[in-house]
Scaffold this active site. Sequence first.
Site, PDB file in Angstrom:
ATOM      1  CB  THR A  29      -0.944  -0.008   1.224  1.00  0.00           C
ATOM      2  OG1 THR A  29      -1.825  -1.131   1.101  1.00  0.00           O
ATOM      3  CG2 THR A  29      -1.761   1.271   1.306  1.00  0.00           C
ATOM      4  CD  GLN A  73      -2.441 -11.591  -3.913  1.00  0.00           C
ATOM      5  OE1 GLN A  73      -2.059 -12.760  -3.782  1.00  0.00           O
ATOM      6  NE2 GLN A  73      -3.004 -10.926  -2.924  1.00  0.00           N
ATOM      7  CB  SER A  89       2.651  -6.729   0.533  1.00  0.00           C
ATOM      8  OG  SER A  89       2.405  -6.212   1.801  1.00  0.00           O
ATOM      9  N   GLY A  90       5.302  -8.334   2.035  1.00  0.00           N
ATOM     10  CA  GLY A  90       5.855  -9.569   2.586  1.00  0.00           C
ATOM     11  C   GLY A  90       4.849 -10.618   3.020  1.00  0.00           C
ATOM     12  CG  HIS A  91       0.865  -9.568   4.609  1.00  0.00           C
ATOM     13  ND1 HIS A  91      -0.478  -9.841   4.590  1.00  0.00           N
ATOM     14  CD2 HIS A  91       1.008  -8.361   4.017  1.00  0.00           C
ATOM     15  CE1 HIS A  91      -1.122  -8.819   4.027  1.00  0.00           C
ATOM     16  NE2 HIS A  91      -0.232  -7.914   3.671  1.00  0.00           N
ATOM     17  CB  THR A 124      13.370   3.603  12.821  1.00  0.00           C
ATOM     18  OG1 THR A 124      13.604   4.866  13.429  1.00  0.00           O
ATOM     19  CG2 THR A 124      14.296   2.559  13.408  1.00  0.00           C
ATOM     20  CG  ASN A 138      -6.384  -8.230  -5.180  1.00  0.00           C
ATOM     21  OD1 ASN A 138      -6.216  -7.554  -6.192  1.00  0.00           O
ATOM     22  ND2 ASN A 138      -7.244  -7.883  -4.251  1.00  0.00           N
ATOM     23  CB  CYS A 166      -9.704  -4.735   0.641  1.00  0.00           C
ATOM     24  SG  CYS A 166      -8.119  -5.491   0.426  1.00  0.00           S
TER      25      CYS A 166
HETATM   26  N1  PMP Z   1      -1.750  -5.060  -3.991  1.00  0.00           N
HETATM   27  C1  PMP Z   1      -2.352  -6.249  -4.052  1.00  0.00           C
HETATM   28  C2  PMP Z   1      -2.535  -6.898  -5.387  1.00  0.00           C
HETATM   29  C3  PMP Z   1      -2.777  -6.883  -2.897  1.00  0.00           C
HETATM   30  O1  PMP Z   1      -3.371  -8.076  -2.971  1.00  0.00           O
HETATM   31  C4  PMP Z   1      -2.583  -6.230  -1.638  1.00  0.00           C
HETATM   32  C5  PMP Z   1      -3.058  -6.870  -0.351  1.00  0.00           C
HETATM   33  N2  PMP Z   1      -4.409  -7.262  -0.362  1.00  0.00           N
HETATM   34  C6  PMP Z   1      -1.942  -4.984  -1.632  1.00  0.00           C
HETATM   35  C7  PMP Z   1      -1.540  -4.431  -2.820  1.00  0.00           C
HETATM   36  C8  PMP Z   1      -1.706  -4.218  -0.350  1.00  0.00           C
HETATM   37  O2  PMP Z   1      -0.813  -4.865   0.491  1.00  0.00           O
HETATM   38  P1  PMP Z   1      -0.645  -4.368   2.001  1.00  0.00           P
HETATM   39  O3  PMP Z   1      -2.011  -4.288   2.577  1.00  0.00           O
HETATM   40  O4  PMP Z   1       0.174  -5.424   2.641  1.00  0.00           O
HETATM   41  O5  PMP Z   1       0.038  -3.052   1.950  1.00  0.00           O
END
Ligand code: PMP
Length: 375
Positions: free
Chosen positions: A73, A170, A190-192, A228, A142, A314
Amino acid sequence: MKTVYFDNAASTRTDPRVLEAMLPYFCECYANPSALHSPAQRARAEIEKSREKIAEYLGAQDASEIIFTSGATEANNTVINAFSGQMLVSAIEHPSVLNTATATQRAHLIPVDESGLVRMDIYAQMLEEVRPQLVSVMLVNNEIGTVQDIDTIGKMAHDAGARFHTDLTQGVGKCKMDLAMRPVDYATMSGHKFYAPKGVGALWVRDGAPFHKFQHGGTHENFRRAGTLNAPGIIGLGKAIEILESDAEEDNARAKAIRERLLDRLFQLPDVRLNGHPSGVPHILSVSFHRTEGESVIINLDSKGICCTAGSACSSGMHLKSQVLTAIGLPDDWLRGTVRLSIGRFNTLEEADLAAEALVQAVSEVRNLAGFAAG
Ligand code: PMP
């Protein structure tokens, strides 16, 4: 009750190997990595190794092109807000691109076809008419898993004098990268979504591409992103990328087998359709059940220990109509009954059987309850 988690596109479990790599940076080597003393420098050295690994994985020319962020994001906001001219973004971008771009009031949405692919004819026309400074099209969607032809889209953007950004979030671990060789200027992740923790991500900016920082403050990240450094998160991100190098092939083969198992069972129900492009990523499965209610199905499944999503995470809970499903032209009576299952490294075929059985039951129950006829 066993929890069966099929919501990996929303977030993955942190891989225990990633957690292990991160742990020393909480209570032992916790110094601020920007300081000059030895503990700080130890953390700093690991951060730089992580930067190298990510650059190598992405096929970047140099590690200095990687900027660590709090996630995709922030990275997407940074890219979009760096431009003051017109921009083109696909109609199915993640809200972190779509809403950021629309907020500038300089964004034009490129439509997609019923499989979620960018309408190339309209895109070509828009490039001519709008003369954008920036084009942003995600690699993998996504919600429906469609993979865009970013080579053609990026080349067309460049030929029209625009810069090209792609949201890789993704696609990491699922698609080839080789960014330096492709017509891409900015990429975000995004790592997660690939077994690192939440709250850490990366932005790749090709050397020489225009850049304006989004967040002001200290001199971190070579004056490009103040704040940081999240040492444990960044070190986890590097470890997660390193694991992909060895595990991604197996991960994808497993996801494919699980996907097939799920589909076999779900398609025994009447009035089911699969959304997205047939050659989409294996880990995202978007299915619509005609004349049912996705959210009721999700609640029913949750009571059976199965986790998945109606539309995208989301927007769920807010009763918003999915913009992606609307953009692919899914009729309302199908759209409402859409469920996304997303497969990850820790899922098994047995879980696929459990989830499919529960889903078949849930859909039937919701259809009966609501008095929906199956035919
Ligand atoms: N881009 C895509 C295609 C995503 O699937 C997501 C997470 N749903 C994001 C951006 C945003 O990632 P984050 O919420 O970890 O910043």
